[in-house]
Design a protein around this motif. Sequence first.
Motif, short mmCIF file in Angstrom:
data_model
loop_
_atom_site.label_atom_id
_atom_site.label_comp_id
_atom_site.label_asym_id
_atom_site.label_seq_id
_atom_site.Cartn_x
_atom_site.Cartn_y
_atom_site.Cartn_z
N PRO A 81 -8.17 60.37 -21.98
CA PRO A 81 -8.71 61.01 -20.73
C PRO A 81 -10.09 61.07 -20.53
O PRO A 81 -10.61 61.02 -19.52
CB PRO A 81 -8.23 62.72 -21.21
N VAL A 82 -11.10 60.69 -21.64
CA VAL A 82 -12.21 60.74 -21.72
C VAL A 82 -12.55 59.31 -20.90
O VAL A 82 -13.73 59.31 -19.96
CB VAL A 82 -13.12 60.81 -22.99
N CYS A 83 -11.88 58.59 -21.27
CA CYS A 83 -11.96 56.85 -20.79
C CYS A 83 -11.81 57.04 -19.43
O CYS A 83 -12.64 56.45 -18.48
CB CYS A 83 -11.24 55.94 -21.51
N CYS A 84 -10.83 57.85 -18.80
CA CYS A 84 -10.39 57.74 -17.62
C CYS A 84 -11.65 58.38 -16.62
O CYS A 84 -11.93 58.18 -15.63
CB CYS A 84 -9.13 58.60 -17.43
N LEU A 85 -11.98 59.49 -17.43
CA LEU A 85 -13.11 60.13 -16.49
C LEU A 85 -14.36 59.45 -16.29
O LEU A 85 -15.02 59.42 -15.29
CB LEU A 85 -13.51 61.73 -17.58
N THR A 86 -14.71 58.72 -17.42
CA THR A 86 -15.92 57.94 -17.45
C THR A 86 -15.56 56.78 -16.26
O THR A 86 -16.61 56.48 -15.53
CB THR A 86 -16.42 57.26 -18.67
N THR A 87 -14.62 56.15 -16.16
CA THR A 87 -14.21 55.27 -15.21
C THR A 87 -14.36 55.90 -13.88
O THR A 87 -15.10 55.29 -12.78
CB THR A 87 -12.69 54.87 -15.32
N PHE A 88 -13.77 57.21 -13.50
CA PHE A 88 -14.16 57.96 -12.34
C PHE A 88 -15.40 58.15 -12.13
O PHE A 88 -15.98 57.79 -10.93
CB PHE A 88 -13.27 59.40 -12.40
N LEU A 89 -16.17 58.55 -13.11
CA LEU A 89 -17.83 58.71 -12.95
C LEU A 89 -18.35 57.58 -12.46
O LEU A 89 -19.38 57.56 -11.62
CB LEU A 89 -18.27 59.40 -14.12
N ARG A 90 -18.06 56.43 -13.25
CA ARG A 90 -18.72 55.30 -12.94
C ARG A 90 -18.52 54.71 -11.31
O ARG A 90 -19.50 54.43 -10.72
CB ARG A 90 -17.94 54.17 -13.82
N PHE A 91 -17.28 54.98 -10.73
CA PHE A 91 -17.23 54.55 -9.37
C PHE A 91 -17.62 55.61 -8.28
O PHE A 91 -18.35 55.22 -7.36
CB PHE A 91 -15.63 54.55 -9.33
N ALA A 92 -17.70 56.84 -8.78
CA ALA A 92 -18.00 58.10 -7.90
C ALA A 92 -19.70 57.58 -7.82
O ALA A 92 -20.03 57.84 -6.72
CB ALA A 92 -17.71 59.49 -8.43
#
Length: 328
Positions: A81-92
């Motif tokens: 879940p943390v990995c997914c969150l950092t991916t979202f933040l990177r794109f955002a």
Amino acid sequence: MGYPVIYLIEDIYSIFLAAVGISVNLITIVILSRELCGLSKCINRYLVGMAVADLLVIITDPILTHIRRVFLQDTFLHITPVCCLTTFLRFATTVISVWFTVAFTFDRFIAICCKKLKAKYCTEQTATVVLAAVSVLSCFECVPWYFIYESKQIIDNVPWSCVLIQSFFTSSAWTVFELFHRILTPLLPFFLILLFNALTARSILAASKVRRILTSGVNGENRKDPEIENRKKSIGLLFSISGSFILLWLTQVAYNIYRRIADVRYYYSTSDPRLITERTAAMLQLLSSCTNTCIYAVSQKKFREEFKNTVKYPLNLFIILVKSKKQH
């Protein structure tokens, strides 16, 4: 087999970029927040917003993506879940940074080409609303990126690591979303920035020609017109920021178009020219998060002075502390 050269270069580059990017963007935010550079409150608000967005890009991409992979293995950052969150933040954060540049370009277009709207639109309050709206919409658009990964393994009921879900390559819904995302960032911004800059340049050239005729001397000698000089400085700053953005993103845009047309899904080896092109494009794109400070320093005399004072301040403070200790 040794560590691939392209990844080694990217790791070293990420460390360097993180150190430089965080430093210059923090200094830029401090300087612009003090409002001592002679810029209007509206321009200042956009430039501060762009610096904050660039800082967040540096944090979420080089640090939480590349540096995490090399130096922070087996930490909570690798929980799924943390990995997914950092991916979202990177794109955002990337989308926010790109569209802040578009917002700034549009604001300068209104200020120079639409005199009737300038008083209402080019204000600090409007800039705040625009930046906030862009941030919210960008985050909303990037939500699907959170769901492109699944856990690689489960240890003690905790999902670890991230691997792309199989449907990302086979589902038409994901294909449509990725295409939409790539058009929204950065193809559409490319078009809008070029359009607004072209219209702004045409307006400035036409207005400057008229003013030179009106302000020319009796003997035909042209006098210095403060209005024209201010416009030159404004357009210089605008074109430098947007031009830098376009140049550093150009390779990424071209490769994304090629990847979609050629249906590239994997690479044959770490020496595959397509892989090298992709990683080079990513590095150039990230460099755009550090260039605005250099542009301000080159184009704004007051910013250069404040930058020097800000950099010298810790050194002067250290010298004062050393002298005070010697005296005691």
